[in-house]
Structure formats: C-alpha cells, structure tokens
Design an enzyme around this catalytic site. Structure first.
Site, short mmCIF file in Angstrom:
data_model
loop_
_atom_site.label_atom_id
_atom_site.label_comp_id
_atom_site.label_asym_id
_atom_site.label_seq_id
_atom_site.Cartn_x
_atom_site.Cartn_y
_atom_site.Cartn_z
N ASP A 138 0.84 -1.20 0.00
CA ASP A 138 0.00 0.00 0.00
C ASP A 138 0.87 1.26 0.00
O ASP A 138 1.77 1.40 0.83
CB ASP A 138 -0.87 -0.04 1.26
CG ASP A 138 -1.98 0.99 1.25
OD1 ASP A 138 -1.87 1.97 0.51
OD2 ASP A 138 -2.95 0.80 2.01
N HIS A 152 -0.44 4.54 -0.04
CA HIS A 152 -1.17 5.76 0.35
C HIS A 152 -0.44 6.48 1.47
O HIS A 152 -0.40 6.01 2.60
CB HIS A 152 -2.59 5.41 0.77
CG HIS A 152 -3.46 4.98 -0.37
ND1 HIS A 152 -3.57 3.67 -0.76
CD2 HIS A 152 -4.22 5.70 -1.23
CE1 HIS A 152 -4.38 3.59 -1.81
NE2 HIS A 152 -4.79 4.81 -2.12
#
Ligand code: B12
Ligand code: B12
Lengths: 145, 492, 492, 145
Positions: free
Chosen positions: A14, A16
């Site tokens: 991930d 983000h």
C-alpha cells in the site's frame, strides 16, 4: 506511564502516504514520540521498529483494500517476538469495497487489534483513545479484547 | 550512471527481454510477431489511439472508468456492465497492488482467496498471473478498447503481456509510477524500466500497430501544483517519444478551481507540443482529465456533485477523455453499479456541456502564462542538470529537490514542497523547497496566498495545508477555519 | 380597463380584503396587527430577506428545495428532514394544485384521501385549508425561513394566510403565475390580484416587517429565451415595487449554456437595478437561479449530472439562491430522501465553486449586451403600449403578442414565439411572432442558428424544437438528429 | 374505419402544456383529426367535446400527480353519456411520487382505460397502438379490458 513511543506505518503493498503524514503530524503534536516507518511496510518492519524503540503501541494503516490479507497473524507474530503486551490499532479503508462498518470492525477486533478506525474517523479521537488505553495499561496488564 | 534519454538499440532491448519474460511463467506465452498479427486483425474500434483520434476530431470528451477484480470471469462481467449499462467509451483494467509490486506469489494467494470468498480479495486484476490468453478473453468479450491502469514501477512483464493480448494502451511512466507509488525504488531503475515499456511500444509502432501511452498525470492526487504535474507529464512524454512512442495522452488531475484547471489543460497541451517539436518528435497528442483525485466525502450525493463538477471542467477544458470517480470513492472499491452511476452522471454532464468551451478571459490567459512559465523554470533546470539529457536530469533534479512531488512516499523525493489553496481554491506553492520558480512568479503566488490569509484572518501556515487536504471530503474546496465569516469580498 | 400600475389606497385594499378573507373559513383567523406582533418576535434567522442579505454580502449561494405534502405532521417531518439531513438553507412550502386553482373543496377531499391512503394524494400542502395556526406550527417546528411556492393566479387568501403565519416570502406574480399556470384567467384579473398580494406585503413593510417577494422566473421552464423571462421578471418587479414591496428576488431558469446563463443572470440584475432606479424605487434586490426546469431523464445518476451542472452555473453566475431539482424529477414528486440528495449534490457543488466567478470574456460580455438589448426592445414597446403604465402595457402587449411565452397554456398568450437552441445550446428565437426584436438583434440570432443548421445538415425547422424539448431527458443539451456526425468544428 | 377524430387534453387542475402540444403535433401529423381541449380540462369537457365531434378516442394526460383522483369515474361517466364504445387512453406522471409502473398501469386499467402510458413513452408508439385499436374496433365491438 513511561515514555510514549508509537510506531506508525502503512502495511502491505500500500502506497497511500497522505493519511500517514497527517497521523504523524497529529500524534507528534500531541506529544507522542512517533516512529514513522512509512508506506509499503511489512509486519516484520513494524515489529522490528517496535522492538528497537521499545514502543508501546503500533498504529497500522491500510487504505488500499488488502488490509485483511496483510494483517492476518499480526497479533500472533507480536506475541511470538515477545511484544505480547503491545497496543495494536488499525485504521483506513480496511477491506475491498463498501461494507458495513460493524462487520469490518468485528473482523479486525477478532484478529487481535485493540481498536479499529474507519477512514472518516477524527484522528484526534484516536489520540485520546491511545492516551486512555496507555493510562489503563499502566494500572492493570493490558488485555487483548 | 548508465541511464540516458536515448532510444535503446534492439539488441539491448532483446537482451533484457529474455530476463523479463522469465520473471513469471506466463511470460513464456508472449510472442511479439504473433501479437502483431493478432492486433492487426482486431477491429479499428478496439484500438485506443483510433478512438481517441476520432474524439479529438469531433471535439468530444470520452469517458473511462477504473475497474478491476481478481478473477477473469468476474472481470469480464464487470467490464461488460460498464460498457453496456454504464455507456463507457473506453475500458480500463485496473491492476491489483501486489502485481504493481511484482509480488506474483501474493497475487496467487489473492486469486485463491477470492475464489473461496466468492468476492474479490484483490483490489485489481492480476494481469501477469492470468497471462496473455486470459487477457485476450477479456478483450474479446468487449466492444471497446482496453487499457491497463496500475502504478507499477517495474511494469515490463505486465506491459509485454497486455500488449501481446491486444490491449492498445498502457498507463504509467518512470516518474509517475514510481514516486507516488513506491518507497525505495530508485528513479534510475524505474526510468530504465519504463524506457523498456516505451521501447516495446515503439517496436509495435514500427511493426504497424498503434499503441497509446499515457503518463499518469495526477501523481499523488493531492494538491499538486499544475506546474509540477505538467513538468512531469512533459518529461515522461519526451522520454516515451525518444523510445519511439507515437501516440501519447498527457494527463492532469483536477484542482477544483475552474480557471486553473482549464488553464492547466491548455498549458499542458500547448507546451507539450512545443517541447516535442523542439526535440523533433512527431507525436499524436491527446489529453486526459482526472476527476478530483483527493479524498472524497462519504455521502454519495455529495460525491455526485464532485464527479459532475469534474466532468463539466473536463468538457470546458476540452480534454480528450475524462477518468471517472464513483459515489463509493470514499469508502471502497465501487460495485459495478456504483461505477456505472459515476459514468452516467459524467456522460450526462459532458453531453450538456458538449460544444461549449470556456471562453478565454484575461484571467485564464494569465493563468496559462503563469503555469507555462513555472513549468519552463523547472524544465530548464532539469535539462541543465542533465546536460541536455532529460533522463539524467530527472534523476539529478529529484535528488536535488528541483523536482519534488507533494506528499509522495518515495525516499527519492525531497518532500519539501508544500502546496496550499489560494482564496479561490487554485493550488499554489506555500513552500518551494528547491523547486526553481523565478522570483517574479513567486511574488504572484504569494500575492494570491496573502489574499487568503487576510480573508481567513490567520497567517499562512501548515494548518491550512491540512485543512485543504480534508476540505473536499468535508464538503468544500478550500479548508477555511471553522469560524470563517463570509467576507464582503464577493459582494456584487 | 380599471387596471393601473399605481399603489392601491388603503381604502381600496381593505374593501377588497373583506371579500378575500371570506373566500374560505380559515380567512377569519387572519389578523394583521396580531401577525405583525408575531413576526416581530420571530428570530432574525427565520426572516427570508435577512438570510438573503447575509448571503449576498458573503457572496454565497443559498440552497432551497421544493417540497409539500397534504398533511401538517407529514409536512413538518418532510421539512425538518430537508433542514437537518438535507442541509437546506431556505425552506419552501409547495402548494398543491387544487389550492392553486382556489378549489378548496377538492383540497378537503385530497386531505381526507391522504389520511386514508396514508400517503399524500395531493402534490403539495393545501395552505388555505390548513389555516394560520397550522402554518405557524410548521414554521415553529423549523429553524429556517419558510416561503410559499405555488402557481396561483389568485393567491390573495393564500398570501394573507402565509404571511399571518410568519412565512416571510411569497413566490409569484400576475404574469408568471397566470400565463404558464392557467388557461382562461385574464391578465387584468391576475395582475390586479397580485397587486393585492404585493400591497399586502407593502403594508407589512410599512408596519416594520420585512417580507420577500419573488416573481417566478422560469415561466414554462421550457426553452424560454432569456430576454422573455428577464422582461417579465423586471415587469413583475416594477409592479411589486409600486405596491410598496421592498425586498425582491428576481429569477431565471437555467438554459444549460453556461455563457448564456451567466450573462442572463448578470443582465437581469443590472437591468432591473436600472429600471428600479429610473422609476424611483429603492429595492433590496437579490437573484434566484433555477436548475434546469424542463424534462429530466429517468436515470438518477444522469439527473445528478444535470443538478450539479445547474449548481455550478448558479455559483459561477453569482446568484443569491438556487432552487434545486431531485433525482426523481422525471418520475414523480420526490421522497424526502431523494429531495435531500438533490440538495446535498447541489451544496457540494456550490461549495466547490464558492469564491470562483465566471471570468468575463468578450463572449459573455456580448451575450449580456444582446440580452439587455432584446429585453429593452420588448420593455420599451410594453411601456409605449401602456402609455407609460406597465400594468396596462402588459395586458395590451400580451393581447398583441408583443409579450409571448413559449408553450404556455393560457389563451391570453399568443403562442407564436418558437424558441430553439443554437449549436452551443444557447436558447434563441426561431419564430418571433410579434415580439419586437430589432433587425440587428434578429440577424445575430439568425447567424447563431444558421451555424446549427449547417452543422446538423438540415434546415431550421419545427422538428428541431421538438428535438430540443426532448434533448435533456435523452441525455444531451441540443436535440441533434440521430445521424449527427461529430463535426470537426471543435478540433483544437 | 370511418374518420379518425380524437380528443386530446390535460385533466384536472393540471397546467402542464408542453407534452400536450407535442401530442397534438404528432397525432395531427399522423393523420388524426385532433380536437385539443388543452390543459385544465374536466371530465365533462372531454366528454362534451367527444359527443360534439363524434370522436372515437379520448386521450387524457395527467402530469401533476392528481391523476388518480381526477380520473376516477371517467369510464362510468362516458357510459352514462352514451359514449360506451369510446377508446380511452391515459398517460403521463399519473400518480404522486415514484411508483412501480406495473402497479400504476394496473390501477388505471382497472379504472377502465384501454391503455396507459408512462411519461417516458414514445408518442409514436401510441399512434400505432391507436391505429391498431381502431382497426380491431372496426371489426368487433370494442371491449373494455
Ligand atoms: C489519493 C488516493 C490515491 C493516491 C495516493 C497517493 C499517495 N501516494 O498517497 C493514488 C492515486 C496514488 C492512489 C492509488 C491507489 N489507490 Co487510492 N485513493 C486515494 C484517495 C482518493 C484519497 C486517500 C487520501 O489521501 N485521503 C486523505 C487522507 C487524509 O485520509 P486517509 O488516507 O483516509 O487517512 C485518514 C483515515 O483513514 C485515518 N486512518 C488511516 N489509517 C489509520 C490508522 C489508525 C490507527 C487510525 C487511528 C486512523 C487511520 O486517519 C487518516 C488521517 O485522517 C482514496 C479515496 C478517498 N478517501 O477518497 C483512494 C483509495 C484509498 N484508493 C484505493 C485504491 C484501490 C487505490 C489503488 C489500488 C488503485 C485503484 N485500484 O484504484 C492504488 C493503490 C496502489 C498501491 N500500491 O497502494 C481505494 C481503496 C479501496 C478499498 N479499500 O476498497 C480507495 C478507497 C478509492 C476507492 N474507493 O476505490 N490512491
Ligand atoms: C416543465 C414542468 C413544469 C412547468 C410546466 C409549464 C407548462 N405550463 O407546461 C411548470 C414549472 C409550470 C410546472 C409546474 C408544476 N409541476 Co411540473 N414539471 C415539469 C417537468 C420538469 C417537465 C414536463 C414537460 O414539459 N416534459 C416534456 C414533455 C414533452 O413530456 P411530458 O409532459 O411527460 O409528456 C409526454 C409523456 O408524458 C407522454 N404523455 C403524456 N400524456 C399522455 C397521454 C397519452 C394518452 C399518451 C399516449 C402519452 C402521454 O407523451 C408526452 C409527449 O412525449 C416535469 C418533470 C419531468 N418530466 O422532467 C415536472 C412534473 C410533471 N411537475 C410536477 C409538479 C408536481 C408540478 C407542480 C404541482 C409544482 C410542484 N409541486 O413542483 C406544478 C403544477 C401546477 C399545475 N397546476 O399543474 C411533477 C408531477 C409529480 C407527480 N406526478 O408525482 C413532475 C413530474 C416533477 C416532479 N418530479 O415533481 N411543471
């Protein structure tokens, strides 16, 4: 109460980064000693950082939907490595798709996380929660819910 | 540094190719000549560039969703739905995050778990694991061109597979699919790996197959000043062109301020043409506008408001296509129904606005000038740092913070730039880090920001940045303080 | 003709009032002095003009839905929901169609049937039947100002009741609530009856209570050229001002072409100010923008697209408030949820656009000029026909077809004007009937229309008008022929 | 088949005029002799016009939501006045609010209308239906469904 070191990071594949940077800012401003291991972190990355810095809590973010797969066995791994007393929080868009929040929360509580946060949560509430949980933990031994 | 902005020799390419096709077993099924034959037999309407060209000529803006699930049948069903019920013009295949990190074993696990769970446990379609034949099944089940959309620093095998399957467009680039998507991949590596992807497309072009390439414009999607994203779009366009790419779509993510957005798209188009010309490339250029890429509100009606405003802006800016968000954006990967809803709201808005163009006022003209001038400041410096070589220059510029993408996770990014909105919501520079914007342009920026500070009766500060990051998801464009009293500024 | 644009004497007013208050039993409960005392005790934030003034100063656009059901409790529940969940800024009470035709016996039946059916069998709130005390209950259950919205040629009793109940705004006018809403009510009668409503407001103003009045701008909501609706808005504004009205909101219904819409709102505001000044009235003027008033598509996502485009236009045009449509528009009166959805999409869009203004380009400037010039052509003629009296002039102008509202049902309307869209979707005149537009302006109109004819490769014709009427509900602004091929006009 | 005179109008306190003007244009273009009594028409207005012109069909529009109340007893009133053979169509936004179309259709069929049309219908289909129904009616006696 001891020192308030916490590990912050985004788990799995991930990337983000925005929420992570904001959490860093907010917990630091609230007086925590934030060790931010950033995005794309493995369970091992979190755990190693916690051991190294003798942290009291690990705050895991997962935004991209693979949270369920990525977080499995996290609590067990903590216990294996002697972090059996550590506070584990998790937050973000934890599963793929739009689901009932209570179901998602339950799933992650069962996995051994102490608190679970939806994406729309107010990070300041999490600060208060953590302060509260650390206080309790100072008194009695922390119990995995 | 063994990196250069120079077209790879075929020898060099084929040597590395051997290795690439062995990264995962499905690489074995890639056969370029057979792929060319396959693609030449595909109907025109499944070719991405062809469809974009027609749209450009007609002055229309095409609509493309994002979508991808773990399993082939489910993925086909999803895309068919978006085509038939959603009335999409172009189809995507969004690739899952493990594939993006080349973790094909984890993909395998995700595929298995998805089969068991009976719903997708992956956030996209694991294209490498599924291989060429499955990807062809996807394409053949549809009536529209298909593009891969991902975020993969090393997309070499992925690109081989999708093109061999007849997918005629690939999103990405050595900068835009690294800095916002990775933490510790060096730019040297990602730029080289994307040179490979571009060279591959170049070879297909030489063999008579048109393939579209689209650098990822919005980067982190979060308050990126237009001159930063335009600079990177142009750089990636130039790097692609050098490798023989002919059909390029440059992208931009909506800021929300209409004057700035219209200006940014125009500046991007015009300035890219200039740079291509300067370096002698003949490029078939189109543009893509991304509906708001930052955080969304959870309320679906509010999400529709954002989606439609983005659509209107895309049409007024004259973008060739628009990438669509959905009413589920804040919460999770959309269902196919929610995805179709986003497309339909977008199409209706585009059709209302079709034929209307933003009339160019002095204000927009000025904004175009400013964006171009800022972009030129940065590009000049990149060129200078690379002694005329944009690839080298890019690596060095990032190292020096001359190129700097706000909020990006990569450790190769300085992270010193801080953006903030001005009083009308245009994204400006609060902190420049080492981005070499001229004094004059800094003054312009500052003047706009001072107006906001004055209006909100607080100094320019980091809290403003945080407020702006949350603003759209909380229902406004600019993150004003809670006690913000409407001023008399707007009185007419 | 005993009609004049002249302030009624109190004597004249009170004489007629006797009769009015006897039209239905609830008229007996109206007591003006008591009402003034009641209203003076109301908090400021429940006063319509007050809220509009604050918005004007802050440059924000307020949001108001339409809503009304048969029974009091259900109506309160509905409005509370729109206030709390929908985040409306201003509340309406839409009045049912029997009340609009003064058929209070049928209302009674509708109320009874609604009680039995357990859902509203009326398309609005029968305000006269419910009477003053029930209307006060509505107002008291809410935190926002309430306005009556209807379509009543003779709204005298209705107006008495709502104002006595503390509702501080009334929509309507002697032209706009007759010609689009009635078949055989003479203009003499409806203008006189609205002079009564305006005089009533004037009396309240004299007694120190501010009440807002809002002529109904969109008329038939169907392709009305801006100069026609602006002319009628200004006329009704002048008629109201003469009777002592001080707080006026003039309205306009979205055409869908942004340049025309922004220009129309600006032209309306500026020209109204001129005319008020010319005739010596001191008016507190605001504007209202109606989201697309013609036919909607059934698909809710598409409806959201239209709603949001209207919201964006309202904000860019700088209207003081916007009247909201809902995703249920094509099918039926919306549920409270659908109504709230419309408001939320609108608010989100307005908040994104807040602070941005349409930058005035030469194109918009020209459009403003054209609209003002056309409006002046008509207004001059009306004034001339009335020998300086706008009331008389209006009646005679309608009789002569000098004033003519497209698609209106009234037999007092000539129905000779035919509107059609130009190639960019702006509404123009296809047939003028007897509307006195100057040669020069006709040429401008014609030139715009010829471009469309050429583009669609068909002559200007009635079929185009039909196509345009259906267009928005079928997903586009302009009703192009099925075989319309995208031209190269927009190529950039 | 005889001459094809039809009555067109909008019933009740309903002022929606646009669809009515379009239906007039379309049925006239298709060769019907259209008597358009316009908006705000009562059941009596329709019936009187039909008697006066010896019409074969009455096309009722209702857009504003009160259709159910306004149309009640229409068929009966036709029969009372000797129009027991007349074709009755109705169309528009017939009830208040968004409802299942099949329910609405059933309701109006039961009230004695021969065909019922939703707002999104294609008016040309109605022309074809009417031509068809008039043909049948020429052969056998029209039967209320
Ligand atoms: C910006 C964005 C991106 C940017 C990210 C740039 C970057 N490097 O940071 C880009 C464009 C690159 C991107 C890429 C992708 N994205 Co994305 N992205 C978003 C978006 C629009 C906003 C995220 C954001 O920055 N929000 C603002 C910050 C402040 O909020 P936040 O991240 O939610 O964090 C807050 C809270 O969640 C909470 N929180 C988070 N963690 C924790 C932990 C604890 C302990 C606590 C207390 C609180 C807490 O506090 C934070 C601060 O307030 C969201 C959707 C949305 N939210 O509107 C999608 C979203 C997160 N992305 C999504 C996806 C799927 C992807 C992609 C896989 C591509 C795709 N399929 O579309 C890739 C991921 C690639 C990868 N390897 O990770 C999905 C996830 C779906 C799901 N879970 O079902 C979302 C939800 C969009 C969607 N509906 O499809 N994305
Ligand atoms: C324009 C409009 C108005 C204009 C009308 C101007 C005028 N004088 O004509 C104005 C603004 C004045 C208006 C007023 C009102 N309106 Co109005 N209006 C509309 C709107 C937006 C479009 C109607 C239209 O012209 N469509 C275009 C034409 C071509 O289509 P049509 O009318 O549907 O007709 C076609 C078909 O229905 C069909 N058809 C119709 N009848 C028949 C009969 C037969 C036999 C056949 C075969 C076919 C057929 O063929 C026609 C031609 O294609 C509709 C919503 C929509 N459709 O989007 C609401 C709508 C009809 N209005 C509505 C209402 C409630 C009102 C008001 C009561 C105000 C209010 N509460 O909001 C008042 C009515 C006052 C009164 N006394 O009647 C509601 C009705 C709700 C319901 N049934 O549940 C609607 C659906 C909006 C809504 N969702 O709330 N309205």
């Amino acid at each position: 109460m001891g020192k308030k070191t916490i590990i912050l990071g985004v788990i799995g594949a991930d990337c983000h980064a925005v929420g992570n940077k904001i959490l860093d800012f907010i917990f630091s401003s609230a007086g925590f000693d934030v060790i931010n291991i950033g995005v794309l972190s493995t369970q091992e990355d979190f755990i190693n950082a916690a051991i190294e810095t003798d942290a009291q809590a690990i705050l895991v973010s997962s935004l991209y939907g693979h949270g369920e797969i990525d977080c499995r066995g996290f609590r067990e791994k903590c216990q294996e490595t002697g972090l059996d007393n550590i506070i584990l929080y998790v937050g973000g868009n934890l599963v793929v798709g739009k689901h009932e929040w209570t179901d998602v929360e339950k799933k992650f509580l069962q996995m051994g996380f102490n608190r679970v946060y939806p994406p729309g949560c107010n990070a300041n509430d999490a600060v208060k929660d953590l302060e509260h949980d650390l206080l309790i933990r100072g008194k009695s031994k922390w119990r995995v819910i | 540094m063994n990196l250069q902005n120079k077209k790879w020799s075929e020898e060099e390419f084929y040597q590395i190719r051997e290795e690439v096709l062995h990264q995962w077993e499905t690489g074995q099924d890639v056969n370029m000549q057979e792929a060319v034959d396959y693609m030449k037999k595909l109907p025109e309407h499944k070719n991405f560039s062809h469809k974009l060209n027609k749209a450009k000529q007609g002055g229309i803006t095409l609509v493309q969703p994002r979508a991808g699930v773990a399993l082939v049948e489910e993925h086909i069903e999803l895309l068919r739905y978006l085509q038939d019920e959603g009335e999409a013009d172009l189809l995507p295949t969004t690739i899952d995050s493990y594939t993006r990190q080349n973790r094909y074993h984890e993909c395998e696990r995700g595929i298995e778990e998805s089969k068991k769970a009976k719903h997708s446990m992956l956030n996209g379609f694991p294209v490498v694991n599924h291989g060429v034949q499955n990807c062809r099944r996807v394409l053949e089940a549809l009536d529209l061109p298909v593009q891969a959309r991902h975020g993969t620093p090393d997309a070499r095998l992925l690109s081989e597979i999708i093109h061999a399957a007849g997918w005629t467009s690939n999103e990405g680039g050595g900068i835009s699919y690294n800095i916002p998507y990775a933490k510790s991949v060096s730019l040297e590596k990602s730029i080289r790996d994307w040179q490979y992807c571009d060279r591959l497309v170049g070879l297909y072009e030489e063999m008579g197959v048109e393939i579209n390439r689209e650098p990822f414009g919005p980067l982190t999607g979060t308050l990126v000043p237009p001159s930063i994203s335009n600079t990177i779009a142009i750089l990636e366009g130039l790097l692609a062109a050098e490798q023989g790419v002919k059909n390029i779509t440059l992208g931009y993510g909506q800021s929300g301020n209409i004057s700035q957005d219209v200006a940014a798209v125009r500046a991007l188009k015009e300035q890219a043409v200039e740079y291509f010309k300067m370096d002698g490339y003949q490029i078939n250029l189109s543009t893509v506008f991304h509906q708001w890429m930052g955080g969304f509100p959870e309320d679906e009606s509010k999400a529709f408001g954002i989606i439609s405003w983005g659509s209107a802006t895309a049409a007024l800016a004259g973008a060739t296509k628009v990438i669509v968000k959905t009413p589920h954006e804040a919460l999770g990967i959309p269902t196919k129904e929610a995805n179709a809803q986003g497309i339909k709201a977008t199409k209706q808005t585009l059709n209302l606005v079709y034929g209307q163009r933003m009339t160019i006022s002095r204000e927009i003209d000025l904004e175009i000038e400013v964006i171009k001038a800022e972009t030129k400041c940065i590009l000049d410096k990149v060129c200078e740092m690379g002694n005329g070589d944009y690839a080298l220059g890019t690596v060095r510029a990032f190292a020096a913070g001359v190129l700097d993408i706000p909020f990006a996770p990569s450790k190769y990014n300085a992270g010193k730039v801080l953006p903030v909105r001005d009083y009308q919501g245009a994204v400006r520079y609060l902190e420049y880090g080492s981005v070499p914007i001229s004094r004059e342009l800094m003054d312009y920026n500052r003047q706009k920001l001072d107006l906001r500070a004055k209006e909100e009766n607080r100094p320019l500060c980091f809290q403003m940045v945080i407020d702006d990051i949350y603003a759209v998801s909380r229902g406004a464009l600019v993150g004003r303080p809670a006690d913000y009293a409407m001023s008399e500024r707007h009185m007419q």
